[in-house]
Design an enzyme around this catalytic site. Structure first.
Site, PDB file in Angstrom:
ATOM      1  N   LEU A  67      29.949  27.567  -0.846  1.00 58.40           N
ATOM      2  CA  LEU A  67      29.003  28.772  -0.268  1.00 58.40           C
ATOM      3  C   LEU A  67      29.442  29.160   1.042  1.00 58.40           C
ATOM      4  CD1 LEU A  67      25.981  29.342  -0.962  1.00 58.40           C
ATOM      5  CD2 LEU A  67      26.772  27.333  -2.298  1.00 58.40           C
ATOM      6  N   HIS A 116      31.468  29.421   6.180  1.00 59.98           N
ATOM      7  CA  HIS A 116      30.235  28.792   5.389  1.00 59.98           C
ATOM      8  C   HIS A 116      29.070  29.715   5.538  1.00 59.98           C
ATOM      9  CE1 HIS A 116      27.587  26.123   3.518  1.00 59.98           C
ATOM     10  NE2 HIS A 116      28.634  25.521   3.071  1.00 59.98           N
ATOM     11  N   HIS A 117      28.336  30.043   4.600  1.00 54.90           N
ATOM     12  CA  HIS A 117      27.267  30.704   4.552  1.00 54.90           C
ATOM     13  C   HIS A 117      25.833  30.247   5.766  1.00 54.90           C
ATOM     14  CE1 HIS A 117      24.680  34.079   3.679  1.00 54.90           C
ATOM     15  NE2 HIS A 117      24.924  34.066   2.238  1.00 54.90           N
ATOM     16  N   SER A 118      26.137  28.771   5.837  1.00 57.61           N
ATOM     17  CA  SER A 118      25.332  28.344   7.019  1.00 57.61           C
ATOM     18  C   SER A 118      25.761  28.746   8.314  1.00 57.61           C
ATOM     19  CB  SER A 118      25.193  26.654   7.053  1.00 57.61           C
ATOM     20  OG  SER A 118      26.828  26.147   7.449  1.00 57.61           O
ATOM     21  N   ASN A 142      22.135  33.087  10.133  1.00 54.92           N
ATOM     22  CA  ASN A 142      21.559  33.901   9.069  1.00 54.92           C
ATOM     23  C   ASN A 142      20.169  34.481   9.278  1.00 54.92           C
ATOM     24  OD1 ASN A 142      22.908  33.459   6.183  1.00 54.92           O
ATOM     25  ND2 ASN A 142      23.069  31.469   7.339  1.00 54.92           N
TER      26      ASN A 142
END
Length: 445
Positions: free
Chosen positions: A23, A136-138, A294
């Site tokens: 991710l 990382h998308h987090s 996000n």
């Protein structure tokens, strides 16, 4: 320290559930010249990472997940964990670069260290080199990621100023704001909950009801393919003005034509229920550009791949997106995420893990559009010639298309599963030819 939000944590859970998934999201910058001596480049990057403390922080999980994971300072931070060097094989062309991007991006980030990496790619033909930046998308979304990349670059009068999250030292939360929200909750909650349920019902229905099957969805492996398409942003804006639609409408019309071409080439019949896409929608305010997290919601529109005329596709995409916007679908998804912040983390994490174990069959792809810099960028004195985005694939989505504007171009970064999407170049070619067709159809031409 600050805690991960529900969506941030969800990306971690998704990666934990599916070992075939990485991710990480990224950007590929193509620059003029060469990166110069490795030691000098490393020294400059060491200086630049101080633009945001998150770049020196790693994730720390609580025992039994009794609370959300937290970002904590890495006491042993070493930039050597985050900088890599590579060189392209002969003939050092862009095809080799895109293979390199796929190889770099399919590799998971090490959770023992801050979740980002920069790969310097030397010897690109035409006196160029490339920088592949992934996180990382987090840690961030597309908008905050591009803002971060801009702050890696040489300062200009237009460089965004780093923003800091409001925190009182208690897990990154503004407790005074939370107290005020809590006092208002009994009055506001019933009406807000009713609005959310009404708007979220179609979103939930579209997410769980299977559409007609196609080769666009199914199990994915660990390896990736990557390809790009370039179009003129001026032409896209001219198309938008001529037909009273947005830049995003034009981009998704080109994506529609591309998916149609892919299915036809596979001897599959495009119908009205074949391609529903996940379309992230930014809910980030301008004062939060520099905050790494996000802030996205989502819509699930169906692309009109049953139509074969690009103008018909464009008009229908415009109508369908307007319908989704008017329904409050994106706002409902954002409200659900906001409500999730009040749920204890342990049961929330358990519920997310349970839901992710059920394969989805209704969403056939991802398409996300991120506005990029309008002014030229320079990195360590080198002109950034082009930028392309990278979006990961997961949850049986075999194709993801990320769209990024930079200066006078719109770049489409296309990610695919290696074994099941060998035809990414067809997608890229169809996107460019569709934009050309729409531009030629403008009344002013």
């Amino acid at each position: 320290m600050s805690e991960l939000g529900p969506l941030d944590s969800g990306f971690m859970e998704l990666e934990d559930i599916d070992q075939h998934v990485n991710l990480g999201i990224g950007a590929v910058a193509i620059l003029r010249g060469s990166p110069g001596p490795r030691a000098e480049f490393t020294d400059r990057m060491t200086e630049r990472i101080d633009v945001n403390p998150r770049l020196r922080q790693r994730l720390q999980r609580a025992p039994l997940d009794l609370r959300a994971p937290q970002w904590v300072d890495d006491p042993h931070f070493d930039i050597g964990h985050h900088l890599r060097w590579a060189a392209l094989p002969q003939p050092c062309d862009e095809a080799a670069l895109w293979e390199m991007v796929a190889t770099v991006m399919e590799q998971r980030l090490d959770r023992d260290h801050p979740l980002w990496r920069a790969t310097v790619v030397e010897h690109l033909d035409g006196d160029r080199w490339a920088l592949i930046v992934t996180a990382h998308h987090s840690m961030l979304d597309g908008v905050s990621g591009i803002s971060l990349f801009q702050r890696f670059c040489d300062p200009t009068s237009a460089t965004p100023t780093p923003n800091r999250e409001k925190t009182d030292g208690n897990g990154g939360r503004d407790w005074w704001a939370m107290l005020a929200d809590g006092l208002r909750l009994p009055v506001q909650a019933p009406a807000a909950l009713l609005r959310t349920v009404r708007a979220a019902a179609p979103l939930a229905w579209n997410a769980i009801v299977p559409e007609s099957g196609s080769s666009l969805t199914g199990p994915i492996g660990r390896q990736r393919r990557y390809s790009v398409a370039r179009v003129s942003l001026a032409q896209v804006k001219q198309i938008g003005a001529a037909f009273d639609v947005t830049v995003n409408d034009v981009a998704l019309a080109a994506v529609t034509a591309a998916f149609r071409a892919m299915l036809l080439a596979r001897d599959e019949e495009p119908d009205t229920e074949t391609v529903r896409i996940l379309a992230p929608v930014s809910v980030r305010t301008t004062d939060a550009d520099g905050v790494l997290d996000n802030r996205v919601s989502a819509m699930l529109p169906q692309l009109p791949i049953e139509l074969d005329d690009p103008l018909d596709q464009l008009r229908t995409v415009h109508q369908r997106l307007n319908k989704h916007k008017a329904s409050g679908e994106a706002g409902a998804a954002n409200s659900i995420l906001s409500l999730a912040k009040w749920v204890p983390f342990a049961p929330l994490a358990w519920a997310v893990r349970t839901a992710l174990r059920f394969p989805q069959h209704s969403i056939a792809g991802l398409a996300t559009n991120v506005p990029g810099p309008t002014r030229p960028l320079r990195l360590h004195g080198h002109e950034v010639l082009e930028m392309f985005p990278y979006a990961p694939i997961a949850m049986r989505l075999r194709t993801a298309i990320a769209i990024l504007s930079y200066r006078d171009h719109l770049g489409f970064g296309i990610t695919g599963d290696y074994d099941t999407t060998p035809d990414l170049d067809l997608l890229a070619h169809t996107i460019t030819t569709t934009i050309d067709h729409l531009h030629q159809s403008c009344p002013t031409n």
